[in-house]
Scaffold this active site. Structure first.
Site, short mmCIF file in Angstrom:
data_model
loop_
_atom_site.label_atom_id
_atom_site.label_comp_id
_atom_site.label_asym_id
_atom_site.label_seq_id
_atom_site.Cartn_x
_atom_site.Cartn_y
_atom_site.Cartn_z
N ASP A 59 0.86 -1.20 0.00
CA ASP A 59 0.00 0.00 0.00
C ASP A 59 0.89 1.25 0.00
OD1 ASP A 59 -2.50 -1.33 0.07
OD2 ASP A 59 -2.23 -1.72 2.21
N THR A 100 1.20 -7.86 -12.56
CA THR A 100 -0.04 -7.93 -11.78
C THR A 100 -1.01 -6.86 -12.27
OG1 THR A 100 0.57 -6.27 -10.16
CG2 THR A 100 1.32 -8.51 -9.74
C1 LIG Z 1 -1.87 -2.68 -2.80
S1 LIG Z 1 -2.21 -4.32 -2.25
C2 LIG Z 1 -1.19 -5.33 -3.27
C3 LIG Z 1 -1.66 -6.74 -3.35
C4 LIG Z 1 -0.79 -7.73 -4.16
N1 LIG Z 1 0.53 -7.87 -3.60
C5 LIG Z 1 -0.72 -7.38 -5.62
O1 LIG Z 1 0.37 -7.05 -6.11
O2 LIG Z 1 -1.76 -7.43 -6.28
C6 LIG Z 1 -1.42 -4.39 -0.66
C7 LIG Z 1 -1.91 -5.53 0.21
O3 LIG Z 1 -1.16 -5.57 1.43
C8 LIG Z 1 -2.03 -5.96 2.48
N2 LIG Z 1 -1.46 -5.49 3.75
C9 LIG Z 1 -1.21 -4.21 4.09
N3 LIG Z 1 -0.67 -4.13 5.32
C10 LIG Z 1 -0.57 -5.42 5.76
C11 LIG Z 1 -0.11 -6.01 6.99
N4 LIG Z 1 0.37 -5.25 7.98
N5 LIG Z 1 -0.15 -7.35 7.11
C12 LIG Z 1 -0.64 -8.12 6.10
N6 LIG Z 1 -1.10 -7.62 4.93
C13 LIG Z 1 -1.07 -6.29 4.77
C14 LIG Z 1 -3.34 -5.29 2.13
O4 LIG Z 1 -4.45 -5.91 2.76
C15 LIG Z 1 -3.38 -5.42 0.61
O5 LIG Z 1 -4.05 -6.58 0.19
#
Ligand SMILES: C[S@@+](CC[C@H](N)C(=O)[O-])C[C@H]1O[C@@H](n2cnc3c(N)ncnc32)[C@H](O)[C@@H]1O
Length: 207
Positions: A115, A186
Protein backbone atom coordinates in the site's frame (compact mmCIF):
# COMPACT_ATOMS: atom_id res chain seq x y z
CA UNK A 1 -16.70 -11.26 0.24
CA UNK A 2 -18.12 -13.46 -2.52
CA UNK A 3 -19.85 -16.72 -1.54
CA UNK A 4 -17.00 -18.65 -3.21
CA UNK A 5 -14.38 -16.78 -1.15
CA UNK A 6 -16.42 -17.39 2.02
CA UNK A 7 -16.67 -21.10 1.18
CA UNK A 8 -12.94 -21.30 0.49
CA UNK A 9 -12.18 -19.63 3.82
CA UNK A 10 -14.46 -22.00 5.73
CA UNK A 11 -13.33 -25.19 4.00
CA UNK A 12 -9.71 -24.53 3.13
CA UNK A 13 -8.32 -22.30 5.87
CA UNK A 14 -8.22 -25.27 8.28
CA UNK A 15 -6.20 -27.17 5.65
CA UNK A 16 -3.81 -24.55 4.26
CA UNK A 17 -3.97 -21.89 6.99
CA UNK A 18 -1.60 -21.52 9.89
CA UNK A 19 -3.33 -19.84 12.84
CA UNK A 20 -1.55 -16.85 14.30
CA UNK A 21 0.18 -17.83 17.53
CA UNK A 22 3.27 -16.49 19.27
CA UNK A 23 5.18 -19.68 18.51
CA UNK A 24 7.90 -20.14 15.83
CA UNK A 25 6.60 -22.02 12.81
CA UNK A 26 7.93 -25.53 12.32
CA UNK A 27 8.20 -25.23 8.53
CA UNK A 28 9.17 -28.83 7.89
CA UNK A 29 6.11 -30.03 9.76
CA UNK A 30 3.80 -27.53 8.03
CA UNK A 31 4.93 -28.39 4.49
CA UNK A 32 5.92 -31.99 5.12
CA UNK A 33 9.36 -31.46 3.57
CA UNK A 34 12.51 -29.37 3.75
CA UNK A 35 12.63 -26.78 0.96
CA UNK A 36 13.58 -23.12 0.48
CA UNK A 37 10.84 -20.91 1.91
CA UNK A 38 9.58 -17.59 0.64
CA UNK A 39 7.44 -15.21 2.67
CA UNK A 40 5.01 -13.14 0.60
CA UNK A 41 3.69 -10.07 2.36
CA UNK A 42 0.27 -8.63 1.44
CA UNK A 43 -0.63 -10.97 -1.40
CA UNK A 44 -3.95 -9.21 -2.18
CA UNK A 45 -6.15 -11.63 -4.13
CA UNK A 46 -3.24 -14.06 -4.47
CA UNK A 47 -2.92 -14.16 -8.28
CA UNK A 48 0.82 -13.65 -8.11
CA UNK A 49 1.32 -15.99 -5.16
CA UNK A 50 -0.46 -18.82 -6.95
CA UNK A 51 1.34 -18.20 -10.26
CA UNK A 52 4.78 -18.10 -8.61
CA UNK A 53 4.07 -21.18 -6.45
CA UNK A 54 2.89 -23.09 -9.53
CA UNK A 55 6.01 -22.11 -11.48
CA UNK A 56 8.37 -22.95 -8.58
CA UNK A 57 7.22 -26.31 -7.18
CA UNK A 58 10.56 -26.89 -5.43
CA UNK A 59 10.01 -23.85 -3.17
CA UNK A 60 7.53 -23.36 -0.35
CA UNK A 61 5.50 -20.15 -0.01
CA UNK A 62 4.00 -18.54 3.06
CA UNK A 63 1.49 -15.80 2.23
CA UNK A 64 0.46 -13.34 4.91
CA UNK A 65 -2.52 -11.06 4.32
CA UNK A 66 -5.07 -9.29 6.51
CA UNK A 67 -7.83 -8.90 3.91
CA UNK A 68 -10.22 -11.85 4.36
CA UNK A 69 -11.67 -11.89 0.79
CA UNK A 70 -8.11 -12.01 -0.54
CA UNK A 71 -7.28 -14.93 1.73
CA UNK A 72 -10.42 -16.73 0.47
CA UNK A 73 -9.42 -15.97 -3.11
CA UNK A 74 -5.89 -17.38 -2.70
CA UNK A 75 -7.18 -20.50 -0.93
CA UNK A 76 -9.56 -21.09 -3.83
CA UNK A 77 -6.68 -20.84 -6.31
CA UNK A 78 -4.52 -23.15 -4.21
CA UNK A 79 -7.24 -25.81 -4.24
CA UNK A 80 -8.08 -25.37 -7.93
CA UNK A 81 -4.42 -25.64 -8.96
CA UNK A 82 -3.71 -28.46 -6.53
CA UNK A 83 -0.80 -26.55 -4.99
CA UNK A 84 0.89 -28.24 -2.04
CA UNK A 85 3.58 -25.60 -1.49
CA UNK A 86 1.45 -22.72 -0.19
CA UNK A 87 0.37 -21.89 3.36
CA UNK A 88 -1.50 -18.81 4.47
CA UNK A 89 -1.67 -16.73 7.63
CA UNK A 90 -4.50 -14.20 7.96
CA UNK A 91 -2.94 -11.67 10.28
CA UNK A 92 -0.84 -8.51 10.48
CA UNK A 93 2.54 -9.42 9.00
CA UNK A 94 4.50 -7.26 11.43
CA UNK A 95 3.25 -9.43 14.29
CA UNK A 96 3.70 -12.62 12.29
CA UNK A 97 7.33 -11.82 11.54
CA UNK A 98 8.07 -10.89 15.14
CA UNK A 99 6.37 -13.90 16.70
CA UNK A 100 6.44 -16.75 14.18
CA UNK A 101 9.36 -16.52 11.74
CA UNK A 102 12.65 -17.84 13.14
CA UNK A 103 15.93 -16.01 12.38
CA UNK A 104 17.67 -16.96 9.12
CA UNK A 105 14.80 -19.27 8.11
CA UNK A 106 13.78 -17.71 4.78
CA UNK A 107 15.23 -17.98 1.28
CA UNK A 108 13.23 -14.97 0.15
CA UNK A 109 10.73 -12.27 1.01
CA UNK A 110 8.36 -10.87 -1.63
CA UNK A 111 6.54 -7.57 -1.13
CA UNK A 112 4.66 -6.78 -4.32
CA UNK A 113 2.89 -3.43 -4.54
CA UNK A 114 2.66 -2.60 -0.84
CA UNK A 115 0.00 0.00 0.00
CA UNK A 116 1.63 3.27 -1.14
CA UNK A 117 -0.12 5.68 1.27
CA UNK A 118 0.47 8.51 -1.22
CA UNK A 119 -0.49 11.44 1.04
CA UNK A 120 2.51 12.82 2.85
CA UNK A 121 0.78 12.79 6.25
CA UNK A 122 0.11 9.05 5.74
CA UNK A 123 3.68 8.08 4.82
CA UNK A 124 4.25 6.90 8.39
CA UNK A 125 1.75 4.09 7.71
CA UNK A 126 3.98 2.62 5.00
CA UNK A 127 5.02 -0.92 5.81
CA UNK A 128 8.68 -0.84 4.82
CA UNK A 129 10.13 1.18 7.67
CA UNK A 130 13.81 0.81 8.60
CA UNK A 131 12.79 -1.18 11.69
CA UNK A 132 10.62 -3.66 9.79
CA UNK A 133 13.21 -4.03 7.02
CA UNK A 134 15.77 -4.91 9.70
CA UNK A 135 13.40 -7.55 11.13
CA UNK A 136 12.94 -9.03 7.64
CA UNK A 137 16.70 -9.03 7.03
CA UNK A 138 17.22 -10.99 10.25
CA UNK A 139 14.77 -13.66 9.02
CA UNK A 140 16.57 -14.14 5.70
CA UNK A 141 19.25 -16.80 5.50
CA UNK A 142 22.59 -15.67 4.05
CA UNK A 143 22.14 -15.23 0.30
CA UNK A 144 18.34 -14.90 0.60
CA UNK A 145 16.68 -11.98 -1.18
CA UNK A 146 14.21 -9.30 -0.21
CA UNK A 147 12.33 -8.36 -3.37
CA UNK A 148 9.99 -5.35 -3.42
CA UNK A 149 8.03 -4.01 -6.39
CA UNK A 150 6.07 -0.77 -6.48
CA UNK A 151 4.59 1.58 -9.06
CA UNK A 152 4.89 4.65 -6.81
CA UNK A 153 8.11 6.43 -7.68
CA UNK A 154 8.57 8.25 -4.37
CA UNK A 155 7.92 5.05 -2.39
CA UNK A 156 10.36 3.23 -4.69
CA UNK A 157 13.04 5.83 -3.91
CA UNK A 158 12.27 5.57 -0.20
CA UNK A 159 12.48 1.76 -0.31
CA UNK A 160 15.78 1.88 -2.19
CA UNK A 161 17.18 4.24 0.45
CA UNK A 162 15.80 2.23 3.38
CA UNK A 163 17.16 -1.09 2.12
CA UNK A 164 20.43 0.61 1.18
CA UNK A 165 20.83 1.81 4.76
CA UNK A 166 20.32 -1.69 6.24
CA UNK A 167 23.79 -3.12 6.99
CA UNK A 168 22.61 -6.75 6.73
CA UNK A 169 21.55 -6.27 3.09
CA UNK A 170 23.39 -5.59 -0.15
CA UNK A 171 21.97 -4.42 -3.44
CA UNK A 172 22.33 -6.81 -6.36
CA UNK A 173 22.00 -4.01 -8.91
CA UNK A 174 23.49 -0.53 -9.20
CA UNK A 175 20.08 0.88 -8.18
CA UNK A 176 16.69 -0.49 -9.20
CA UNK A 177 16.78 -4.06 -10.48
CA UNK A 178 15.36 -5.50 -13.70
CA UNK A 179 12.11 -7.39 -13.01
CA UNK A 180 13.10 -10.96 -12.04
CA UNK A 181 11.37 -13.40 -14.43
CA UNK A 182 9.50 -15.18 -11.65
CA UNK A 183 7.41 -12.06 -10.93
CA UNK A 184 4.46 -11.94 -13.33
CA UNK A 185 2.77 -8.66 -14.26
CA UNK A 186 -0.04 -7.93 -11.78
CA UNK A 187 -3.21 -5.91 -12.20
CA UNK A 188 -1.64 -3.18 -10.04
CA UNK A 189 1.26 -3.07 -12.43
CA UNK A 190 -0.95 -2.92 -15.47
CA UNK A 191 -2.95 -0.13 -13.83
CA UNK A 192 0.23 1.69 -12.88
CA UNK A 193 1.53 1.47 -16.41
CA UNK A 194 -1.79 2.84 -17.70
CA UNK A 195 -1.45 5.80 -15.30
CA UNK A 196 2.00 6.38 -16.71
CA UNK A 197 3.79 5.11 -13.58
CA UNK A 198 6.92 3.11 -14.05
CA UNK A 199 7.25 -0.05 -12.02
CA UNK A 200 10.35 -0.45 -9.90
CA UNK A 201 11.84 -3.65 -8.58
CA UNK A 202 14.25 -3.51 -5.66
CA UNK A 203 16.18 -6.72 -4.90
CA UNK A 204 18.61 -6.86 -2.00
CA UNK A 205 20.51 -9.91 -0.73
CA UNK A 206 21.20 -10.86 2.87
CA UNK A 207 24.97 -10.70 3.42
C1 LIG B 1 -1.87 -2.68 -2.80
S1 LIG B 1 -2.21 -4.32 -2.25
C2 LIG B 1 -1.19 -5.33 -3.27
C3 LIG B 1 -1.66 -6.74 -3.35
C4 LIG B 1 -0.79 -7.73 -4.16
N1 LIG B 1 0.53 -7.87 -3.60
C5 LIG B 1 -0.72 -7.38 -5.62
O1 LIG B 1 0.37 -7.05 -6.11
O2 LIG B 1 -1.76 -7.43 -6.28
C6 LIG B 1 -1.42 -4.39 -0.66
C7 LIG B 1 -1.91 -5.53 0.21
O3 LIG B 1 -1.16 -5.57 1.43
C8 LIG B 1 -2.03 -5.96 2.48
N2 LIG B 1 -1.46 -5.49 3.75
C9 LIG B 1 -1.21 -4.21 4.09
N3 LIG B 1 -0.67 -4.13 5.32
C10 LIG B 1 -0.57 -5.42 5.76
C11 LIG B 1 -0.11 -6.01 6.99
N4 LIG B 1 0.37 -5.25 7.98
N5 LIG B 1 -0.15 -7.35 7.11
C12 LIG B 1 -0.64 -8.12 6.10
N6 LIG B 1 -1.10 -7.62 4.93
C13 LIG B 1 -1.07 -6.29 4.77
C14 LIG B 1 -3.34 -5.29 2.13
O4 LIG B 1 -4.45 -5.91 2.76
C15 LIG B 1 -3.38 -5.42 0.61
O5 LIG B 1 -4.05 -6.58 0.19
Amino acid sequence: MSPAQRRALDLLLPRFGIPFAPVPIDFEREYGRRAPRVLEIGFGMGETTAAVALARPADDFLGVEVHAPGVGSLLKRVAELGLTNVRVIRHDVVEVVAAMIPPASLAGVHVFFPDPWPKKRHHKRRLLTPGFVHELALRLAAGGCLHVATDWEDYAQEILATLGAEPLLENLAPGFAPRPDYRPLTKFETRGLMLGHGVRDVVFRRR
